[in-house]
Design a protein around this motif. Structure first.
Motif, mmCIF file in Angstrom:
data_model
loop_
_atom_site.group_PDB
_atom_site.id
_atom_site.type_symbol
_atom_site.label_atom_id
_atom_site.label_comp_id
_atom_site.label_asym_id
_atom_site.label_seq_id
_atom_site.Cartn_x
_atom_site.Cartn_y
_atom_site.Cartn_z
ATOM 1 N N THR A 10 2.790 -11.747 50.281
ATOM 2 C CA THR A 10 4.039 -12.438 49.972
ATOM 3 C C THR A 10 4.035 -12.826 48.507
ATOM 4 O O THR A 10 3.049 -13.398 48.008
ATOM 5 N N VAL A 11 5.093 -12.500 47.796
ATOM 6 C CA VAL A 11 5.175 -12.799 46.363
ATOM 7 C C VAL A 11 5.393 -14.304 46.187
ATOM 8 O O VAL A 11 6.405 -14.863 46.623
ATOM 9 N N HIS A 12 4.453 -14.963 45.548
ATOM 10 C CA HIS A 12 4.507 -16.407 45.342
ATOM 11 C C HIS A 12 5.149 -16.744 43.990
ATOM 12 O O HIS A 12 5.163 -15.915 43.079
ATOM 13 N N SER A 13 5.609 -17.975 43.888
ATOM 14 C CA SER A 13 6.288 -18.406 42.662
ATOM 15 C C SER A 13 5.365 -18.326 41.453
ATOM 16 O O SER A 13 5.795 -17.964 40.349
ATOM 17 N N TYR A 14 4.086 -18.669 41.633
ATOM 18 C CA TYR A 14 3.163 -18.680 40.499
ATOM 19 C C TYR A 14 2.739 -17.268 40.072
ATOM 20 O O TYR A 14 1.998 -17.113 39.100
ATOM 21 N N GLU A 15 3.217 -16.253 40.781
ATOM 22 C CA GLU A 15 2.944 -14.864 40.407
ATOM 23 C C GLU A 15 4.130 -14.217 39.698
ATOM 24 O O GLU A 15 4.073 -13.041 39.351
ATOM 25 N N CYS A 16 5.181 -15.013 39.469
ATOM 26 C CA CYS A 16 6.436 -14.458 38.951
ATOM 27 C C CYS A 16 6.694 -14.877 37.505
ATOM 28 O O CYS A 16 6.123 -15.846 36.998
ATOM 29 N N ASP A 17 7.611 -14.130 36.874
ATOM 30 C CA ASP A 17 8.030 -14.458 35.517
ATOM 31 C C ASP A 17 9.251 -15.371 35.554
ATOM 32 O O ASP A 17 9.639 -15.881 36.603
ATOM 33 N N THR A 23 5.046 -10.284 38.218
ATOM 34 C CA THR A 23 4.597 -9.726 36.952
ATOM 35 C C THR A 23 3.734 -8.498 37.196
ATOM 36 O O THR A 23 3.120 -8.338 38.261
ATOM 37 N N LEU A 24 3.664 -7.645 36.183
ATOM 38 C CA LEU A 24 2.825 -6.454 36.290
ATOM 39 C C LEU A 24 1.350 -6.808 36.494
ATOM 40 O O LEU A 24 0.683 -6.213 37.357
ATOM 41 N N PRO A 25 0.783 -7.779 35.755
ATOM 42 C CA PRO A 25 -0.618 -8.127 36.012
ATOM 43 C C PRO A 25 -0.878 -8.565 37.447
ATOM 44 O O PRO A 25 -1.905 -8.197 38.033
ATOM 45 N N ASN A 26 0.027 -9.322 38.040
ATOM 46 C CA ASN A 26 -0.188 -9.751 39.424
ATOM 47 C C ASN A 26 -0.012 -8.601 40.405
ATOM 48 O O ASN A 26 -0.678 -8.561 41.448
ATOM 49 N N LEU A 27 0.867 -7.668 40.092
ATOM 50 C CA LEU A 27 0.979 -6.462 40.901
ATOM 51 C C LEU A 27 -0.353 -5.705 40.893
ATOM 52 O O LEU A 27 -0.832 -5.230 41.931
ATOM 53 N N VAL A 28 -0.965 -5.613 39.720
ATOM 54 C CA VAL A 28 -2.268 -4.945 39.604
ATOM 55 C C VAL A 28 -3.354 -5.760 40.302
ATOM 56 O O VAL A 28 -4.282 -5.198 40.907
ATOM 57 N N ASN A 29 -3.242 -7.078 40.260
ATOM 58 C CA ASN A 29 -4.194 -7.921 40.993
ATOM 59 C C ASN A 29 -4.203 -7.602 42.482
ATOM 60 O O ASN A 29 -5.264 -7.567 43.109
ATOM 61 N N TYR A 30 -3.008 -7.386 43.059
ATOM 62 C CA TYR A 30 -2.938 -7.011 44.472
ATOM 63 C C TYR A 30 -3.775 -5.760 44.729
ATOM 64 O O TYR A 30 -4.561 -5.691 45.680
ATOM 65 N N MET A 31 -3.594 -4.760 43.892
ATOM 66 C CA MET A 31 -4.279 -3.485 44.117
ATOM 67 C C MET A 31 -5.772 -3.604 43.861
ATOM 68 O O MET A 31 -6.589 -3.022 44.598
ATOM 69 N N GLN A 32 -6.142 -4.364 42.847
ATOM 70 C CA GLN A 32 -7.559 -4.546 42.572
ATOM 71 C C GLN A 32 -8.253 -5.238 43.737
ATOM 72 O O GLN A 32 -9.376 -4.871 44.129
ATOM 73 N N GLU A 33 -7.587 -6.243 44.326
ATOM 74 C CA GLU A 33 -8.156 -6.921 45.485
ATOM 75 C C GLU A 33 -8.246 -5.982 46.686
ATOM 76 O O GLU A 33 -9.226 -5.995 47.433
ATOM 77 N N MET A 34 -7.234 -5.141 46.853
ATOM 78 C CA MET A 34 -7.236 -4.210 47.976
ATOM 79 C C MET A 34 -8.392 -3.224 47.890
ATOM 80 O O MET A 34 -8.966 -2.824 48.917
ATOM 81 N N ALA A 35 -8.759 -2.806 46.687
ATOM 82 C CA ALA A 35 -9.905 -1.910 46.523
ATOM 83 C C ALA A 35 -11.175 -2.582 47.040
ATOM 84 O O ALA A 35 -11.994 -1.953 47.729
ATOM 85 N N LEU A 36 -11.338 -3.867 46.734
ATOM 86 C CA LEU A 36 -12.504 -4.604 47.206
ATOM 87 C C LEU A 36 -12.484 -4.784 48.718
ATOM 88 O O LEU A 36 -13.511 -4.607 49.388
#
Length: 255
Positions: A10-17, A23-36
């Motif tokens: 779920t997209v949280h307020s603190y992840e938004c612009d 934001t793009l960095p938080n989008l990448v954070n999702y994927m980086q966490e999914m790899a782990l």
């Protein structure tokens, strides 16, 4: 052994612009966490890797964003291992909205680090056997060479010093922090328009606490479509003169 792994975010307020978009960095954070998480599911967790003397390190990203989700949206993030050869492991990602439409696709390339020698090594068979390979790539696997074709016209140069909260569990600057530094170095008219949709990243050397960096952006000399613009950037230590010896490289396509 899981062929793929899915999770709802779920997209949280603190992840938004300021426009309530992820934001793009938080989008990448999702994927980086999914790899782990997928590696954990396959029995190849960070703890297990450490115990046998190895660690996964991210080498490359190719990311395409079709739209930026808004605050409160639920997203399904899916990842799978697309293939492994002697040195490289390929991992694909797709992110879907609640209607099942793809909002982002990505392909990542990973290397195995020998923790004792602190050098990249061939992927051990004991690690390969942990993964079920799904021979599907979201993009053609054609980006092993550096996406760097630097032009003479510099757009910007931004200094940065690596801080305590930039450091991850491997003891160096987190991969997503490089992307944040790169985006922060772009002119505000570019970042405010959110017109970027295709990003390639190559990580060459790690950065550690206290490193003094420069992020230098250029207009690319590469060929692009008529309605797009290409920007090349390098994040490098201040004492490095040759831009091609930088710590990380970026190629960004703007609509």
């Amino acid at each position: 052994m899981a062929e793929s792994y899915e999770k709802i975010y779920t997209v949280h307020s603190y992840e938004c612009d300021q426009n309530f978009n992820l934001t793009l960095p938080n989008l990448v954070n999702y994927m980086q966490e999914m790899a782990l998480l997928h590696s954990d599911e396959c029995g190849c967790s960070y703890k297990y890797m450490s115990e046998i003397g190895f660690a996964w390190i991210l080498y490359k990203w190719k990311i395409r964003v079709y739209r930026y989700p808004s605050i409160g949206e639920q997203l399904k993030v899916k990842t799978w291992s697309s293939g492994m050869d002697r040195l490289y492991a390929y991992r694909s990602f797709r992110i879907f909205d609640k209607e099942g439409k793809i909002v982002c696709e990505a392909l990542s390339v990973w290397l195995v680090l020998d923790l004792n020698q602190r050098t990249v090594t061939s992927i051990p068979q004991i690690i390969k056997e942990k993964y079920c390979i799904c021979d599907e790539y979201v993009f053609k696997n054609d980006f092993k060479n550096n996406p760097v074709n630097i032009a003479a016209d510099e757009i910007s140069s931004t200094p940065y010093t690596v801080r305590m909260h930039d450091i991850d569990y491997n003891g160096h600057m987190n991969n997503v922090k490089y992307i944040e530094i790169f985006l922060d170095s772009l002119p505000t008219d570019i970042t405010a328009s959110k017109s970027f949709y295709d990003l390639e990243v190559t990580y060459k050397k790690e950065c550690v606490l206290g490193d003094a960096l420069d992020c230098i952006c250029f207009n690319s000399q590469g060929n692009t479509e008529a309605d797009t613009r290409e920007i090349i950037s390098a994040v490098k230590k201040k004492d490095i003169d040759n831009i091609h010896h930088a710590n990380a490289f970026f190629k960004l396509i703007l609509k």
